[in-house]
Design a protein around this motif. Structure first.
Motif, PDB file in Angstrom:
ATOM      1  N   LEU A   1       0.856  -1.170   0.000  1.00  0.00           N
ATOM      2  CA  LEU A   1       0.000   0.000   0.000  1.00  0.00           C
ATOM      3  C   LEU A   1       0.898   1.227   0.000  1.00  0.00           C
ATOM      4  O   LEU A   1       1.812   1.331   0.801  1.00  0.00           O
ATOM      5  CB  LEU A   1      -0.880  -0.010   1.264  1.00  0.00           C
ATOM      6  CG  LEU A   1      -1.844   1.118   1.481  1.00  0.00           C
ATOM      7  CD1 LEU A   1      -2.972   1.033   0.461  1.00  0.00           C
ATOM      8  CD2 LEU A   1      -2.434   1.037   2.870  1.00  0.00           C
ATOM      9  N   GLY A   2       0.618   2.151  -0.899  1.00  0.00           N
ATOM     10  CA  GLY A   2       1.422   3.359  -0.958  1.00  0.00           C
ATOM     11  C   GLY A   2       1.013   4.358   0.110  1.00  0.00           C
ATOM     12  O   GLY A   2      -0.057   4.272   0.704  1.00  0.00           O
ATOM     13  N   ALA A   3       1.887   5.314   0.382  1.00  0.00           N
ATOM     14  CA  ALA A   3       1.621   6.317   1.407  1.00  0.00           C
ATOM     15  C   ALA A   3       0.401   7.162   1.052  1.00  0.00           C
ATOM     16  O   ALA A   3      -0.408   7.501   1.921  1.00  0.00           O
ATOM     17  CB  ALA A   3       2.840   7.207   1.596  1.00  0.00           C
ATOM     18  N   GLY A   4       0.238   7.481  -0.207  1.00  0.00           N
ATOM     19  CA  GLY A   4      -0.928   8.263  -0.636  1.00  0.00           C
ATOM     20  C   GLY A   4      -2.218   7.512  -0.410  1.00  0.00           C
ATOM     21  O   GLY A   4      -3.216   8.086   0.047  1.00  0.00           O
ATOM     22  N   ALA A   5      -2.225   6.228  -0.700  1.00  0.00           N
ATOM     23  CA  ALA A   5      -3.423   5.420  -0.476  1.00  0.00           C
ATOM     24  C   ALA A   5      -3.737   5.317   1.009  1.00  0.00           C
ATOM     25  O   ALA A   5      -4.907   5.314   1.405  1.00  0.00           O
ATOM     26  CB  ALA A   5      -3.244   4.037  -1.080  1.00  0.00           C
ATOM     27  N   ALA A   6      -2.714   5.230   1.840  1.00  0.00           N
ATOM     28  CA  ALA A   6      -2.932   5.166   3.283  1.00  0.00           C
ATOM     29  C   ALA A   6      -3.581   6.453   3.794  1.00  0.00           C
ATOM     30  O   ALA A   6      -4.476   6.413   4.648  1.00  0.00           O
ATOM     31  CB  ALA A   6      -1.617   4.922   4.010  1.00  0.00           C
ATOM     32  N   VAL A   7      -3.145   7.574   3.275  1.00  0.00           N
ATOM     33  CA  VAL A   7      -3.743   8.857   3.664  1.00  0.00           C
ATOM     34  C   VAL A   7      -5.205   8.907   3.229  1.00  0.00           C
ATOM     35  O   VAL A   7      -6.081   9.341   3.986  1.00  0.00           O
ATOM     36  CB  VAL A   7      -2.941  10.031   3.072  1.00  0.00           C
ATOM     37  CG1 VAL A   7      -3.672  11.346   3.257  1.00  0.00           C
ATOM     38  CG2 VAL A   7      -1.562  10.088   3.698  1.00  0.00           C
ATOM     39  N   VAL A   8      -5.475   8.440   2.022  1.00  0.00           N
ATOM     40  CA  VAL A   8      -6.850   8.430   1.524  1.00  0.00           C
ATOM     41  C   VAL A   8      -7.735   7.538   2.399  1.00  0.00           C
ATOM     42  O   VAL A   8      -8.853   7.910   2.759  1.00  0.00           O
ATOM     43  CB  VAL A   8      -6.891   7.964   0.053  1.00  0.00           C
ATOM     44  CG1 VAL A   8      -8.312   7.708  -0.407  1.00  0.00           C
ATOM     45  CG2 VAL A   8      -6.229   9.002  -0.839  1.00  0.00           C
ATOM     46  N   VAL A   9      -7.228   6.375   2.772  1.00  0.00           N
ATOM     47  CA  VAL A   9      -8.001   5.462   3.622  1.00  0.00           C
ATOM     48  C   VAL A   9      -8.267   6.104   4.981  1.00  0.00           C
ATOM     49  O   VAL A   9      -9.376   6.023   5.514  1.00  0.00           O
ATOM     50  CB  VAL A   9      -7.253   4.117   3.783  1.00  0.00           C
ATOM     51  CG1 VAL A   9      -7.871   3.266   4.868  1.00  0.00           C
ATOM     52  CG2 VAL A   9      -7.239   3.373   2.466  1.00  0.00           C
ATOM     53  N   ALA A  10      -7.258   6.754   5.554  1.00  0.00           N
ATOM     54  CA  ALA A  10      -7.433   7.404   6.848  1.00  0.00           C
ATOM     55  C   ALA A  10      -8.452   8.539   6.764  1.00  0.00           C
ATOM     56  O   ALA A  10      -9.333   8.670   7.632  1.00  0.00           O
ATOM     57  CB  ALA A  10      -6.097   7.925   7.361  1.00  0.00           C
ATOM     58  N   LEU A  11      -8.339   9.345   5.733  1.00  0.00           N
ATOM     59  CA  LEU A  11      -9.294  10.441   5.571  1.00  0.00           C
ATOM     60  C   LEU A  11     -10.712   9.924   5.350  1.00  0.00           C
ATOM     61  O   LEU A  11     -11.676  10.481   5.883  1.00  0.00           O
ATOM     62  CB  LEU A  11      -8.875  11.339   4.413  1.00  0.00           C
ATOM     63  CG  LEU A  11      -7.646  12.201   4.670  1.00  0.00           C
ATOM     64  CD1 LEU A  11      -7.236  12.918   3.395  1.00  0.00           C
ATOM     65  CD2 LEU A  11      -7.910  13.180   5.782  1.00  0.00           C
ATOM     66  N   PHE A  12     -10.836   8.823   4.583  1.00  0.00           N
ATOM     67  CA  PHE A  12     -12.147   8.222   4.376  1.00  0.00           C
ATOM     68  C   PHE A  12     -12.750   7.799   5.709  1.00  0.00           C
ATOM     69  O   PHE A  12     -13.923   8.022   5.959  1.00  0.00           O
ATOM     70  CB  PHE A  12     -12.044   7.018   3.444  1.00  0.00           C
ATOM     71  CG  PHE A  12     -13.328   6.268   3.299  1.00  0.00           C
ATOM     72  CD1 PHE A  12     -14.391   6.805   2.601  1.00  0.00           C
ATOM     73  CD2 PHE A  12     -13.489   5.029   3.896  1.00  0.00           C
ATOM     74  CE1 PHE A  12     -15.583   6.119   2.478  1.00  0.00           C
ATOM     75  CE2 PHE A  12     -14.678   4.342   3.784  1.00  0.00           C
ATOM     76  CZ  PHE A  12     -15.725   4.886   3.064  1.00  0.00           C
ATOM     77  N   GLY A  13     -11.935   7.222   6.573  1.00  0.00           N
ATOM     78  CA  GLY A  13     -12.425   6.817   7.887  1.00  0.00           C
ATOM     79  C   GLY A  13     -12.903   7.996   8.720  1.00  0.00           C
ATOM     80  O   GLY A  13     -13.942   7.930   9.370  1.00  0.00           O
ATOM     81  N   PHE A  14     -12.148   9.093   8.691  1.00  0.00           N
ATOM     82  CA  PHE A  14     -12.558  10.267   9.444  1.00  0.00           C
ATOM     83  C   PHE A  14     -13.856  10.858   8.893  1.00  0.00           C
ATOM     84  O   PHE A  14     -14.739  11.247   9.652  1.00  0.00           O
ATOM     85  CB  PHE A  14     -11.462  11.331   9.444  1.00  0.00           C
ATOM     86  CG  PHE A  14     -10.331  11.002  10.371  1.00  0.00           C
ATOM     87  CD1 PHE A  14     -10.524  10.910  11.739  1.00  0.00           C
ATOM     88  CD2 PHE A  14      -9.068  10.783   9.869  1.00  0.00           C
ATOM     89  CE1 PHE A  14      -9.488  10.606  12.590  1.00  0.00           C
ATOM     90  CE2 PHE A  14      -8.021  10.477  10.708  1.00  0.00           C
ATOM     91  CZ  PHE A  14      -8.229  10.388  12.076  1.00  0.00           C
TER      92      PHE A  14
END
Length: 64
Positions: free
Chosen positions: A24-37
């Motif tokens: 998983l790339g760093a950008g995808a991880a940020v997107v997943v975290a933001l989606f959760g918030f």
């Protein structure tokens, strides 16, 4: 059986492992975290919470 490890900690470990193994790339991880918030702030947050509670309850019953 009581689940004592917070779900957030488990998710953080899973994301860390995915990043470690470059699944998983760093950008995808940020997107997943933001989606959760953002998901937590919507009306569907209660439904997601109930689903997670039901799944963890079912997993706890398997261990008995």
């Amino acid at each position: 059986m009581v689940i004592t490890i917070p779900l957030v900690l488990l998710l953080a470990v899973m994301v860390a492992l995915l990043l470690r193994f470059k699944a998983l790339g760093a950008g995808a991880a940020v997107v997943v975290a933001l989606f959760g918030f953002y998901l937590a702030g919507t009306d569907s947050a209660d439904s997601v919470n109930q689903l997670v509670t039901a799944v963890t309850g079912a997993l706890a019953d398997i261990g008995r």
